[in-house]
Design a protein around this motif. Structure first.
Motif, PDB file in Angstrom:
ATOM      1  N   GLY A  20      53.422  37.993  37.917  1.00 51.63           N
ATOM      2  CA  GLY A  20      53.187  38.724  37.078  1.00 51.63           C
ATOM      3  C   GLY A  20      53.296  40.717  37.789  1.00 51.63           C
ATOM      4  O   GLY A  20      53.533  41.035  38.704  1.00 51.63           O
ATOM      5  N   TRP A  21      51.953  40.193  37.688  1.00 54.10           N
ATOM      6  CA  TRP A  21      50.987  41.437  38.038  1.00 54.10           C
ATOM      7  C   TRP A  21      49.766  40.746  38.947  1.00 54.10           C
ATOM      8  O   TRP A  21      49.123  40.290  38.247  1.00 54.10           O
ATOM      9  CB  TRP A  21      50.232  42.263  36.991  1.00 54.10           C
ATOM     10  CG  TRP A  21      51.219  43.035  36.451  1.00 54.10           C
ATOM     11  CD1 TRP A  21      52.383  43.142  36.619  1.00 54.10           C
ATOM     12  CD2 TRP A  21      50.938  44.324  35.330  1.00 54.10           C
ATOM     13  NE1 TRP A  21      52.858  43.724  35.230  1.00 54.10           N
ATOM     14  CE2 TRP A  21      51.806  44.977  34.489  1.00 54.10           C
ATOM     15  CE3 TRP A  21      49.583  44.333  34.994  1.00 54.10           C
ATOM     16  CZ2 TRP A  21      51.993  45.641  33.185  1.00 54.10           C
ATOM     17  CZ3 TRP A  21      48.967  45.387  33.471  1.00 54.10           C
ATOM     18  CH2 TRP A  21      50.685  45.494  33.571  1.00 54.10           C
ATOM     19  N   PRO A  22      48.844  41.399  40.199  1.00 51.88           N
ATOM     20  CA  PRO A  22      47.885  40.792  40.483  1.00 51.88           C
ATOM     21  C   PRO A  22      47.271  40.832  40.080  1.00 51.88           C
ATOM     22  O   PRO A  22      47.212  42.140  39.305  1.00 51.88           O
ATOM     23  CB  PRO A  22      48.249  41.688  41.740  1.00 51.88           C
ATOM     24  CG  PRO A  22      49.414  41.895  42.506  1.00 51.88           C
ATOM     25  CD  PRO A  22      50.484  42.118  41.233  1.00 51.88           C
ATOM     26  N   VAL A  23      45.713  40.401  39.836  1.00 49.84           N
ATOM     27  CA  VAL A  23      44.057  40.678  38.937  1.00 49.84           C
ATOM     28  C   VAL A  23      44.358  42.192  38.997  1.00 49.84           C
ATOM     29  O   VAL A  23      44.260  42.751  39.959  1.00 49.84           O
ATOM     30  CB  VAL A  23      43.447  39.702  39.297  1.00 49.84           C
ATOM     31  CG1 VAL A  23      42.326  39.952  38.602  1.00 49.84           C
ATOM     32  CG2 VAL A  23      44.089  38.447  38.432  1.00 49.84           C
ATOM     33  N   ILE A  24      44.485  42.870  37.897  1.00 51.79           N
ATOM     34  CA  ILE A  24      43.201  44.605  37.637  1.00 51.79           C
ATOM     35  C   ILE A  24      41.940  44.305  37.764  1.00 51.79           C
ATOM     36  O   ILE A  24      41.359  43.560  37.459  1.00 51.79           O
ATOM     37  CB  ILE A  24      43.893  44.670  37.061  1.00 51.79           C
ATOM     38  CG1 ILE A  24      46.047  45.065  37.220  1.00 51.79           C
ATOM     39  CG2 ILE A  24      43.336  46.200  36.829  1.00 51.79           C
ATOM     40  CD1 ILE A  24      46.226  45.638  37.700  1.00 51.79           C
TER      41      ILE A  24
END
Lengths: 446, 446
Positions: free
Chosen positions: A213-217
């Motif tokens: 979904g999103w790379p880890v922030i």
């Protein structure tokens, strides 16, 4: 299940201590030798680490030649190209890289991390930095750094744009029907059309939504602005607490800020950086660190102190207390910690420089049991959710940690024996973010 | 030794023909499937190709949804992260990627290509583009494209800065002496200190000089400014000649420009792009291309024509001749070739759109012998030094070329049976550039 420790390995530079490369058993070229780096990451994966973490600089630091010539890190791989290569020789370990919101473009950043996330099958993480180092500005056509607050304003908007670009496509947008010739469902592409104070980006991104979904922030800022940004957006904090009490205060502060804005505190893992020196006996471990410290040359330590304080410390009286430090654009969190420490412990400039010249942060020294005791205490007392491990030298420190400390943590039931999931989010217990433009289309995270 | 053919494989998108992904045997997701791409590059390496070539776009093209939904390339890997990954599963084949001088920073570009060159042990090439597509500007905070001439001014300065940054370190700068603690020789680091019309970059680069000295410099521009820039700086030209006569004129023009400025013409290889369709018989090859052309949907062809002309062609009368095309900021070389062709062959807009909608460039169709005959003629008549091969679909077209055409070229003695060197420069017969700041320190290139 017992609360679990999460472990990242800090690998750029491969040793955090200034003298790492001079250590007798160290590979002196380890920071810039691909074969060595492949060996390290495969050992870390055998040790079931959550992630391999690459810090970054956008400059050869503009220090005196006397100091610079002693730096083992002036030649390094660019983080995203290196992690992409390392993705091909590993299967599970997460791959986190630093990228700057001040000296790069959100379209490039969104695209590259999405690309690595696809190449690695969901193992990418983005460490958001605003780049405090003024030497970097000179490599990007700017004479002056942006002010601290302006950098953070831009960083927040940059984050919004990057995550918005990652949501350009629904997960199920791809049809690829040869018969009709339709490649994707046009209702499942979103044009961002962002026009803000600092950035204007149309979109959509020219790559499918990342596997995660999103790379880890990931974030590291510890200033007021940094903490608030982290509480609102971060999923991992690379912390800088120096004692367990510092750690507890920071942990309570950030998780409290999350609760205040209605965010589940479990959605953020706080992992302070820690230099670990392991020995078969306490004495052996202490002797290793003493040997390492003895290899720090005075020419190295003052420039390092100058950089951290944001002022030229070479003009200070070495044997006097630290003078007043004026406000600068340097990273405020690092400076503040040092200034407080110097005042509290009545350190001279020389003493402070020696401290900084080696490593200058949280250090754990001892047997595997002693180190595991400390880590477990941090975990149980809510001072952290784990650590970013810094090795005193490579390969020795890394091998010792994986072969001696990891089994001790596993036997206590606070660290995995096998990876249970596939993605970095799986390892960290983080949910896959919903697509803000195509709600309901996101896959369940566990 | 007989003059040797050089072969690149054009692999982004993996098929150049608009309908490639609809071809019956095609992997429809090939452009965005890492396993397939690994298979392709390993096959190309078995075929002893000089290089794997990644074009790039910095946008999902802003065309009508009716056309866009048919594009098999809206999701693609970012080129540098992909090439870095592919470097780990290959040993010899060159790795060329496009990067823009208009929408990126020279420090980033220099660093990433240097990093890939080190990761791949000397196999990187940089295709310099100025990015003519106005959709890209909108992803980088700009409403209007820079003018064509301004883009080229910046490109030339950008090239000077990037190559200057690559020369930041002498090859023998690295000492790494544990005893003295000296990591590098300070006399062997150069601070660029560039301040020009368009760019200001201090340096040095924070990575050792690339294995090849400089990654190979590739260009494609065919405009007046593009040809002159290529004659002065390029080592490979991705050409766009459509006939052998076109090819000879272009070859003579560019190599003449090189002689005029005192550059050895052998230091630049001209490789036109060519769509190759191979069959066991001429009829089989022609039938393949006819099948492929039949899969081009009219919704795809007009937007493609609009993009190449830099005007909205959907408003033209489809069955009338091409109207006057106003000057725009679109890439001038592509437009000019098309306009000339339409005038010469009395094509209607519809006919021109069908031509462009399929592939629209140099195409070779036939048996392995027929294709080798054409390639040999181009080589012997100085119309090119080789080709950038575009496959009609993957894996079929790629496998056919490697298994059928390559052996024919090898049996004629005009293409290598084994790699003789290690780096991309070795394959192309290009010298390793001297370091402009540390003359005499460069290794001999053969």
């Amino acid at each position: 299940m017992t609360k679990q420790l999460h472990l990242g390995a800090f690998m750029r530079p491969v040793g955090i201590h200034t003298a790492w490369w001079r250590y007798p058993s160290a590979y002196a070229d380890a920071n810039f030798n691909l074969k060595h780096l492949v060996q390290f990451i495969q050992t870390l994966e055998r040790g079931r680490f959550d992630a391999f973490f690459m810090a970054d600089h956008l400059a050869v630091l503009n220090m005196s030649m006397d100091a610079l010539k002693r730096s083992g890190t002036v030649t390094s791989f660019e983080p995203l190209t290196l992690l992409s290569a390392l993705a091909m020789v590993t299967e599970r370990i997460g791959l986190i890289a630093t990228a700057s919101t001040t000296f790069d473009e959100p379209f490039h950043i969104a695209r590259r991390f999405a690309s690595i996330d696809h190449i690695s099958n969901g193992r990418a993480g983005w460490n958001i930095v605003t780049t405090a180092n003024p030497d970097s500005a000179l490599n990007f056509g700017r004479d002056d750094m942006m002010e601290h607050d302006a950098r953070y304003d831009r960083a927040r908007e940059f984050y919004d744009v990057v995550t918005g670009l990652w949501d350009s496509w629904a997960d199920d947008a791809w049809i690829r029907d040869k018969e009709s010739g339709i490649f994707f469902d046009t209702a499942k592409m979103h044009v961002l059309g962002h026009k803000g104070e600092n950035l204007s980006v149309r979109g959509p991104l020219n790559i499918a939504r990342p596997v995660q979904g999103w790379p880890v922030i990931v974030q590291a800022g510890a200033s007021e602005a940094g903490r608030q940004l982290a509480a609102e957006t971060a999923e991992v904090i690379f912390g800088s607490a120096r004692t367990i009490e510092d750690g507890k205060r920071f942990y309570a502060d950030v998780k409290g800020r999350m609760k205040a804005i209605g965010r589940n505190p479990d959605g953020l893992k706080i992992l302070p950086g820690v230099l670990v020196v392991v020995g078969r006996t306490t004495e052996e471990a202490r002797a290793k660190l003493a040997l390492l410290d003895s290899l720090v040359h005075p020419e190295s330590s003052l420039p390092n102190l100058s950089m951290r304080l944001g002022v030229d410390a070479s003009k200070f009286d070495l044997d006097a207390p630290l003078p007043e430090i004026p406000e600068t654009n340097a990273s405020q969190s690092g400076r503040q910690t040092l200034v407080e420490m110097a005042r509290r412990d009545n350190l001279t400039v020389r003493q402070l420089a020696q401290f900084v010249g080696g490593f200058g942060g949280l250090t754990m020294v001892g047997t595997p049991v002693e180190i595991a005791d400390q880590m477990q205490a941090w975990l149980e007392q809510e001072a952290s959710d784990g650590f970013n491990i810094m090795f005193h030298s490579v390969p020795e420190g890394l091998d010792d940690f994986v072969d001696m400390v990891v089994p001790e943590l596993q036997s206590r039931g606070i660290f995995r024996r096998e990876y249970e999931g596939v993605t970095l989010r799986d390892h960290l217990g983080l949910a896959r973010p919903e697509n803000r433009f195509f709600a309901g289309a996101a896959k369940a995270a566990e």
